[in-house]
Design a protein around this motif. Structure first.
Motif, PDB file in Angstrom:
ATOM      1  N   PRO A   1      -4.528 -30.341  -2.908  1.00 15.36           N
ATOM      2  CA  PRO A   1      -4.482 -29.319  -3.580  1.00 15.36           C
ATOM      3  C   PRO A   1      -4.211 -28.394  -2.458  1.00 15.36           C
ATOM      4  CG  PRO A   1      -6.728 -30.326  -3.554  1.00 15.36           C
ATOM      5  CD  PRO A   1      -6.301 -31.314  -2.301  1.00 15.36           C
ATOM      6  N   CYS A   2      -4.058 -28.546  -1.197  1.00 13.17           N
ATOM      7  CA  CYS A   2      -3.865 -27.746   0.033  1.00 13.17           C
ATOM      8  C   CYS A   2      -4.084 -28.176   1.343  1.00 13.17           C
ATOM      9  CB  CYS A   2      -4.856 -26.003   0.484  1.00 13.17           C
ATOM     10  SG  CYS A   2      -5.185 -26.030   1.551  1.00 13.17           S
TER      11      CYS A   2
ATOM     12  N   ARG B   1     -11.582 -22.996   1.647  1.00 12.71           N
ATOM     13  CA  ARG B   1     -11.848 -23.546   1.896  1.00 12.71           C
ATOM     14  C   ARG B   1     -11.476 -24.194   3.007  1.00 12.71           C
ATOM     15  NH1 ARG B   1     -15.973 -22.980  -0.974  1.00 12.71           N
ATOM     16  NH2 ARG B   1     -14.569 -20.427  -0.835  1.00 12.71           N
ATOM     17  N   ALA B   2     -10.830 -24.250   3.321  1.00 12.72           N
ATOM     18  CA  ALA B   2     -10.683 -24.797   5.277  1.00 12.72           C
ATOM     19  C   ALA B   2     -10.983 -23.799   6.496  1.00 12.72           C
ATOM     20  CB  ALA B   2      -8.962 -24.460   5.006  1.00 12.72           C
TER      21      ALA B   2
ATOM     22  N   GLY C   1     -18.658 -25.901   8.733  1.00  5.35           N
ATOM     23  CA  GLY C   1     -19.787 -26.938   8.324  1.00  5.35           C
ATOM     24  C   GLY C   1     -20.519 -26.404   7.236  1.00  5.35           C
ATOM     25  N   GLU C   2     -19.508 -25.468   6.414  1.00  3.43           N
ATOM     26  CA  GLU C   2     -20.268 -25.211   4.561  1.00  3.43           C
ATOM     27  C   GLU C   2     -20.431 -26.869   3.681  1.00  3.43           C
ATOM     28  OE1 GLU C   2     -22.616 -23.077   3.559  1.00  3.43           O
ATOM     29  OE2 GLU C   2     -22.554 -22.181   5.570  1.00  3.43           O
ATOM     30  N   GLY C   3     -21.075 -26.742   2.813  1.00  4.73           N
ATOM     31  CA  GLY C   3     -20.436 -27.904   1.951  1.00  4.73           C
ATOM     32  C   GLY C   3     -19.384 -26.956   1.262  1.00  4.73           C
ATOM     33  N   PHE C   4     -18.711 -28.083   0.442  1.00  2.37           N
ATOM     34  CA  PHE C   4     -16.832 -27.296  -0.236  1.00  2.37           C
ATOM     35  C   PHE C   4     -17.706 -26.154  -1.192  1.00  2.37           C
ATOM     36  CE2 PHE C   4     -14.195 -27.126  -4.124  1.00  2.37           C
ATOM     37  CZ  PHE C   4     -13.430 -26.728  -3.340  1.00  2.37           C
TER      38      PHE C   4
END
Length: 425
Positions: A351-352, A401-402, A408-411
């Motif tokens: 996606p990226c 999202r990157a 350190g977070e979830g998606f």
């Protein structure tokens, strides 16, 4: 050349010479229908509905003013339409009634981002990639180009690694051009000389972006290598007739140099500066490099004050774009899986390119419509957490999202480093 493509109840336009894209829907689509049918196309009496907006992929997002009566004139002045595309517009409007797109996405990618090679000897401190000796197999590359042409993709962005090291780059550009798509390259400038530039232009290359993080080597070298390559490339391109610009990553260690960087680009006759958001790198501490709220304000002021050159903001900097524009435009913000898809040097779809989610390549159309990874990106507004979930700009931003994953977070985590509290409508 202007191309028009049917989208779901909308049209997507692309001017290949200006590398400008516009998405037209709602009341503005009705104005286009009138214009293509020989009526005035003026929209004085149509009002300004929330569902009618235009989207430009060069980082400027603005809803067309349906009350001004100048909507068609504005599209013409931007190079989005001219009289030669009236029949194409009629056909595309008819097709848009039955077109089906994946949720929150175009019916096909607007652009394809291809990593030709992972090779790069420049060794930039900020690089998020592992540079090795992988080249995208040429047979796979040409198959992807063929499938992109079938889906009416507008542009293919060629990167790396260092794309100028890819053995089949001239053939790839020639094939992209033959298919009627635009091609661009992002490069450090390594290997670029007069003879090679002539080959690239002859093959049909439309645009070059030179990676430069500072007006002086002292500043550039804090985050990138190859300052001498970049400056030599700018000097070479200055007197050429090919479109080119500068890619600049906004960081704490170069932000105060940005006005000088603007002057460097302008003095070399670059057409644009593209401001990129810093993404977490395993070689650096993200918290030390990302812009503080105060420096974000400085960057916004620098953008506002820039004269004599177009300053673009990359879609990954979606929070900054929303704050600058003070409005929500549906296809602004993160375009991963919505406006574009990436192919890495191993031949996997992503996606990226900045996010480590990949799947085997093969059918581009099937991937665009059925990929579980793309579905995750498209569902972000439904599942994202605070501080983003209650932000008025959520549907125009999505966050990066990157950056979120690098924290350190979830998606579906919210961007805890975003300095803005956006509450406009």
């Amino acid at each position: 050349m202007i191309k028009v493509r049917a989208e779901q109840k909308a049209l997507l336009f692309w001017n290949s010479e200006l590398s400008r894209t516009a998405y037209i829907s709602g009341e503005e689509l009705s104005a286009l229908r009138d214009w293509a049918g020989g009526r005035s196309g003026r929209s004085d009496d149509r009002g300004d509905r929330a569902d009618g907006h235009s989207y430009r992929s060069d980082g400027v997002n603005s809803r067309a003013d349906g009350r001004s009566g100048g909507f068609i004139d504005r599209l013409m002045s931007l190079g989005i339409i001219n009289d030669s595309v009236k029949e194409d517009v009629k056909e595309a409007i008819a097709a848009s009634d039955t077109a089906i797109a994946p949720p929150r996405s175009f019916c096909a990618p607007e652009s394809l981002h291809i990593e030709l090679t992972s090779k790069c000897p420049v060794n930039c401190p900020q690089c998020y990639k592992e540079c090795d000796d992988t080249d995208l197999p040429s047979e796979l590359l040409f198959e992807v180009i063929r499938q992109a042409d079938e889906m009416d993709v507008f542009q293919i962005a060629l990167g790396g690694g260092e794309p100028l090291l890819y053995p089949q780059i001239i053939g790839a550009i020639a094939e992209i051009s033959r298919c009627g798509m635009g091609s661009s390259i992002t490069t450090s400038g390594l290997r670029l000389d007069g003879a090679f530039l002539t080959e690239l232009k002859t093959a049909g290359l439309k645009h070059i972006q030179i990676s430069l993080n500072g007006s002086r080597e002292e500043i550039h070298s804090r985050s990138r290598g190859g300052y001498e390559y970049g400056m030599a490339a700018l000097k070479l391109l200055k007197d050429s007739n090919i479109s080119f610009g500068v890619n600049w990553v906004a960081r704490m260690d170069n932000i105060d140099d940005f006005p000088q960087l603007i002057e460097t680009a302008r003095s070399h006759r670059a057409s644009n500066i593209n401001i990129l958001r810093y993404k977490p790198s395993p070689k650096e501490n993200y918290q030390d490099v990302r812009l503080t709220p105060e420096k974000m304000d400085s960057l916004e002021s620098f953008i506002s004050d820039a004269k004599g050159i177009r300053v673009k903001v990359d879609s990954a900097f979606s929070n900054l774009l929303c704050h600058i524009n003070q409005r929500v435009s549906y296809f602004s913000g993160c375009g991963a899986g919505r406006r574009f898809i990436a192919v890495d040097a191993d031949g996997f779809y992503r996606p990226c390119s900045h996010v480590g989610m990949s799947e085997a390549s093969g059918d581009l159309r099937g991937t665009w419509y059925n990929s579980a990874n793309l579905t995750l990106f498209r569902s972000i507004p439904d599942r994202i957490s605070e501080p983003c979930s209650s932000c008025a700009a959520l549907n125009a931003c999505y966050g990066c999202r990157a950056v979120v994953l690098g924290q350190g977070e979830g998606f579906f985590g919210g961007d805890r480093t975003c300095p803005y509290e956006l509450n406009f409508i």
